[in-house]
Design an enzyme around this catalytic site. Sequence first.
Site, PDB file in Angstrom:
ATOM      1  N   ARG A 143      10.156 -20.233  14.687  1.00  0.00           N
ATOM      2  CA  ARG A 143       8.710 -20.241  14.479  1.00  0.00           C
ATOM      3  C   ARG A 143       7.927 -20.486  15.760  1.00  0.00           C
ATOM      4  O   ARG A 143       8.440 -21.031  16.746  1.00  0.00           O
ATOM      5  CB  ARG A 143       8.332 -21.305  13.439  1.00  0.00           C
ATOM      6  CG  ARG A 143       8.648 -22.717  13.874  1.00  0.00           C
ATOM      7  CD  ARG A 143       8.290 -23.732  12.817  1.00  0.00           C
ATOM      8  NE  ARG A 143       8.680 -25.065  13.226  1.00  0.00           N
ATOM      9  CZ  ARG A 143       8.114 -26.181  12.779  1.00  0.00           C
ATOM     10  NH1 ARG A 143       7.126 -26.111  11.902  1.00  0.00           N
ATOM     11  NH2 ARG A 143       8.531 -27.350  13.180  1.00  0.00           N
ATOM     12  N   ARG A 168     -14.336 -19.912  23.878  1.00  0.00           N
ATOM     13  CA  ARG A 168     -13.708 -19.688  25.171  1.00  0.00           C
ATOM     14  C   ARG A 168     -12.613 -20.741  25.383  1.00  0.00           C
ATOM     15  O   ARG A 168     -12.869 -21.932  25.235  1.00  0.00           O
ATOM     16  CB  ARG A 168     -14.739 -19.757  26.296  1.00  0.00           C
ATOM     17  CG  ARG A 168     -15.766 -18.639  26.229  1.00  0.00           C
ATOM     18  CD  ARG A 168     -16.618 -18.575  27.485  1.00  0.00           C
ATOM     19  NE  ARG A 168     -17.588 -17.508  27.389  1.00  0.00           N
ATOM     20  CZ  ARG A 168     -17.335 -16.222  27.675  1.00  0.00           C
ATOM     21  NH1 ARG A 168     -16.109 -15.883  28.056  1.00  0.00           N
ATOM     22  NH2 ARG A 168     -18.275 -15.312  27.565  1.00  0.00           N
ATOM     23  N   ASP A 173       7.197 -38.330  19.400  1.00  0.00           N
ATOM     24  CA  ASP A 173       8.550 -38.015  19.852  1.00  0.00           C
ATOM     25  C   ASP A 173       8.849 -38.725  21.171  1.00  0.00           C
ATOM     26  O   ASP A 173       9.952 -39.247  21.367  1.00  0.00           O
ATOM     27  CB  ASP A 173       8.706 -36.504  20.035  1.00  0.00           C
ATOM     28  CG  ASP A 173       8.220 -35.724  18.828  1.00  0.00           C
ATOM     29  OD1 ASP A 173       8.345 -36.260  17.707  1.00  0.00           O
ATOM     30  OD2 ASP A 173       7.723 -34.608  18.999  1.00  0.00           O
ATOM     31  N   GLU A 194       2.805 -41.752   6.834  1.00  0.00           N
ATOM     32  CA  GLU A 194       4.110 -41.479   6.221  1.00  0.00           C
ATOM     33  C   GLU A 194       4.675 -42.720   5.535  1.00  0.00           C
ATOM     34  O   GLU A 194       5.261 -42.626   4.462  1.00  0.00           O
ATOM     35  CB  GLU A 194       5.072 -40.962   7.295  1.00  0.00           C
ATOM     36  CG  GLU A 194       4.714 -39.565   7.788  1.00  0.00           C
ATOM     37  CD  GLU A 194       5.346 -39.194   9.117  1.00  0.00           C
ATOM     38  OE1 GLU A 194       5.216 -38.030   9.524  1.00  0.00           O
ATOM     39  OE2 GLU A 194       5.928 -40.082   9.783  1.00  0.00           O
ATOM     40  N   VAL A 245       0.133 -33.921  20.358  1.00  0.00           N
ATOM     41  CA  VAL A 245       1.368 -33.229  19.959  1.00  0.00           C
ATOM     42  C   VAL A 245       2.544 -33.781  20.767  1.00  0.00           C
ATOM     43  O   VAL A 245       2.524 -33.790  21.999  1.00  0.00           O
ATOM     44  CB  VAL A 245       1.245 -31.714  20.178  1.00  0.00           C
ATOM     45  CG1 VAL A 245       2.533 -31.017  19.734  1.00  0.00           C
ATOM     46  CG2 VAL A 245       0.053 -31.155  19.419  1.00  0.00           C
ATOM     47  N   PRO A 304       8.525 -43.772  10.932  1.00  0.00           N
ATOM     48  CA  PRO A 304       7.383 -43.136  10.274  1.00  0.00           C
ATOM     49  C   PRO A 304       6.094 -43.462  11.021  1.00  0.00           C
ATOM     50  O   PRO A 304       6.006 -44.465  11.735  1.00  0.00           O
ATOM     51  CB  PRO A 304       7.386 -43.794   8.894  1.00  0.00           C
ATOM     52  CG  PRO A 304       7.897 -45.185   9.174  1.00  0.00           C
ATOM     53  CD  PRO A 304       8.917 -45.030  10.273  1.00  0.00           C
TER      54      PRO A 304
END
Length: 313
Positions: free
Chosen positions: A86, A27, A252, A187, A248, A183
């Site tokens: 995308r 859910r 940035d 990375e 997410v 980085p």
Amino acid sequence: MILTLTPNPSVDHTLEVDGLVRGEVLRVSATHAQPGGKGVNVARALLEAGVSARAVFPVGGGGGAELTALLDDLPRVTVPIAGETRANIAVTEADGTTTKFNAPGPVLSTGETDALLDTLEQELAQEPDWIVACGSLPSGVPTDLYVRVAELASSYGVPLALDTSGEPLAKAAHAGRVTLLKPNLAELAELTGRDLPTVGAVVRAAREVLSWGNETALVTLGGHGAILVDAERAWWARGPRVRTRSTVGAGDCALAGYLSENGPPDEGLGRAVAWGTAAVSLPGTGIPTPDVVAAHEATVVADPEQRRRIDEL
């Protein structure tokens, strides 16, 4: 004015669940659809803080139309492509764990790649304060794209901030000419070919990368803060502990925070960590407002102890 380049933008769909269980019917408590792509996120974050920003990116198909519609008033220059922009999916759990499903994106032709670079050059001729080149490359785009971006930026005297990974990062870093590399820990470890368990290991790895002809490295460490390294000094910073809702776009936002003002490096690092910490407290690809950022002030330490383990920071 800060110019951003995002070769592979997206529409980011985020699903919030209590817990992710493979093979089960789950859910979803909340859903979000937001503009995505690292350079797009940087521009959004800067605009939210009142900093002039302009985004350059390719768009195509229904995904491209959805992306531009979601961007509202963000100043932008888009390059039309035949492929479909995308859509990415992120699933965030109640404990802050984020699972991402990133689509590969469209295939760009040689002509479309050249059009993207031509558009970027036209914008560089307007003498922005920075060019921020970010993210993965769509199929069909040569992996040395960011090397070409660095050459263009250098020819116009515009400092370059670069946030990418894998082969595009390796080629650009080895070619030099990058003013600010951003980085994350994994990375940087991949770039230098060794594990980086301590502060000292991170600083030495960053200085190795700088010796290739680059100026400064901002290494983000997730929940352990970030380390800023130049040829002479290093600083570490961490924000307050927060409940993570989504990671997410946090890196940035950190990059946007660093670039949002001129000033001493340690102050830039403090802003970067405050902005990144504020971002993880928001759902989806959330962009923190200045009030939210102000509530997440970071602590900055100059010349941090080299022997300290990253996982203990």
